[in-house]
Scaffold this motif. Structure first.
Motif, PDB file in Angstrom:
ATOM      1  N   TYR A  58      30.051 -11.840  -5.444  1.00 56.71           N
ATOM      2  CA  TYR A  58      31.370 -11.310  -5.694  1.00 56.71           C
ATOM      3  C   TYR A  58      31.353 -10.446  -6.907  1.00 56.71           C
ATOM      4  CZ  TYR A  58      32.837 -15.441  -3.095  1.00 56.71           C
ATOM      5  OH  TYR A  58      32.681 -16.436  -2.294  1.00 56.71           O
ATOM      6  N   PRO A  59      31.809  -9.176  -6.803  1.00 53.29           N
ATOM      7  CA  PRO A  59      32.055  -8.372  -8.105  1.00 53.29           C
ATOM      8  C   PRO A  59      33.024  -9.160  -9.034  1.00 53.29           C
ATOM      9  CG  PRO A  59      32.807  -7.238  -6.107  1.00 53.29           C
ATOM     10  CD  PRO A  59      32.495  -8.507  -5.734  1.00 53.29           C
ATOM     11  N   ASP A  60      32.848  -8.737 -10.335  1.00 54.20           N
ATOM     12  CA  ASP A  60      33.720  -9.433 -11.327  1.00 54.20           C
ATOM     13  C   ASP A  60      35.226  -9.392 -11.069  1.00 54.20           C
ATOM     14  OD1 ASP A  60      31.584  -8.710 -14.177  1.00 54.20           O
ATOM     15  OD2 ASP A  60      31.380 -10.476 -12.589  1.00 54.20           O
ATOM     16  N   SER A  61      35.670  -8.281 -10.546  1.00 55.47           N
ATOM     17  CA  SER A  61      37.034  -8.164 -10.357  1.00 55.47           C
ATOM     18  C   SER A  61      37.626  -9.020  -9.065  1.00 55.47           C
ATOM     19  CB  SER A  61      37.527  -6.613 -10.055  1.00 55.47           C
ATOM     20  OG  SER A  61      36.971  -6.300  -8.817  1.00 55.47           O
ATOM     21  N   MET A  62      36.574  -9.558  -8.148  1.00 49.79           N
ATOM     22  CA  MET A  62      37.186 -10.382  -7.129  1.00 49.79           C
ATOM     23  C   MET A  62      36.862 -11.764  -7.308  1.00 49.79           C
ATOM     24  SD  MET A  62      38.066  -7.918  -5.213  1.00 49.79           S
ATOM     25  CE  MET A  62      37.879  -6.120  -4.981  1.00 49.79           C
TER      26      MET A  62
END
Length: 118
Positions: A58-62
Motif C-alpha cells: 500500500y502506498p503510505d497515503s492508502m
C-alpha cells in the motif's frame, strides 16, 4: 485476460465499500494484481497491490483504510475500503501485471465508480 471490476456506488463519508475484480484467467499467473484509482482531472494513482506470493503493498497515503485480498479459487481480487472520505471519489481500476522476459505486460479492467458524499 479480461478484468471485470464491480462494487462501486454512492456511499456517505465514513461508510465502507468492497470492490471486486474478477479475472477471466487464474490470477496466480500474474506477478501482481493491483487496484488504482483516477479522480476527475487527476493522475491515476496506486491504491493497493498483491503479489502472486500473497504479499500486499500500500502506498503510505492508502495505509490503514484500504485492504486488498484475493480468492484464488474464484479468480477474484477484492478491495475493502473503510472510513471513506469525499476525496476517495474516483473510478477504481483493476490491473494485472505479468513479467515476460524483460518486459511487463499489464492489463486493465474498465473500472468501477466510487462516489463518497459528505
Amino acid at each position: 485476460v479480461q478484468l471485470q471490476a464491480s462494487g462501486g456506488g454512492l456511499v456517505q463519508a465514513g461508510g465502507s465499500l468492497r470492490l471486486s475484480c474478477e479475472a477471466s484467467e487464474t490470477i496466480l499467473k500474474f506477478n501482481t494484481m493491483s487496484w488504482y484509482r483516477q479522480a476527475p482531472g487527476k493522475q491515476r494513482e496506486s491504491v493497493a497491490a498483491i503479489t502472486d506470493g500473497g504479499i500486499t503493498y500500500y502506498p503510505d497515503s492508502m495505509k490503514g483504510r484500504f485492504t486488498i485480498s484475493r480468492d484464488s479459487a474464484k479468480n477474484v481480487v477484492y478491495l475493502q475500503m473503510n472510513n471513506l472520505k469525499p476525496e476517495d471519489t474516483a473510478v477504481y481500476l483493476c490491473n494485472a501485471a505479468q513479467i515476460v522476459g524483460r518486459t511487463v505486460e499489464g492489463y486493465w479492467g474498465q473500472g468501477t465508480l466510487v462516489t463518497v458524499s459528505s
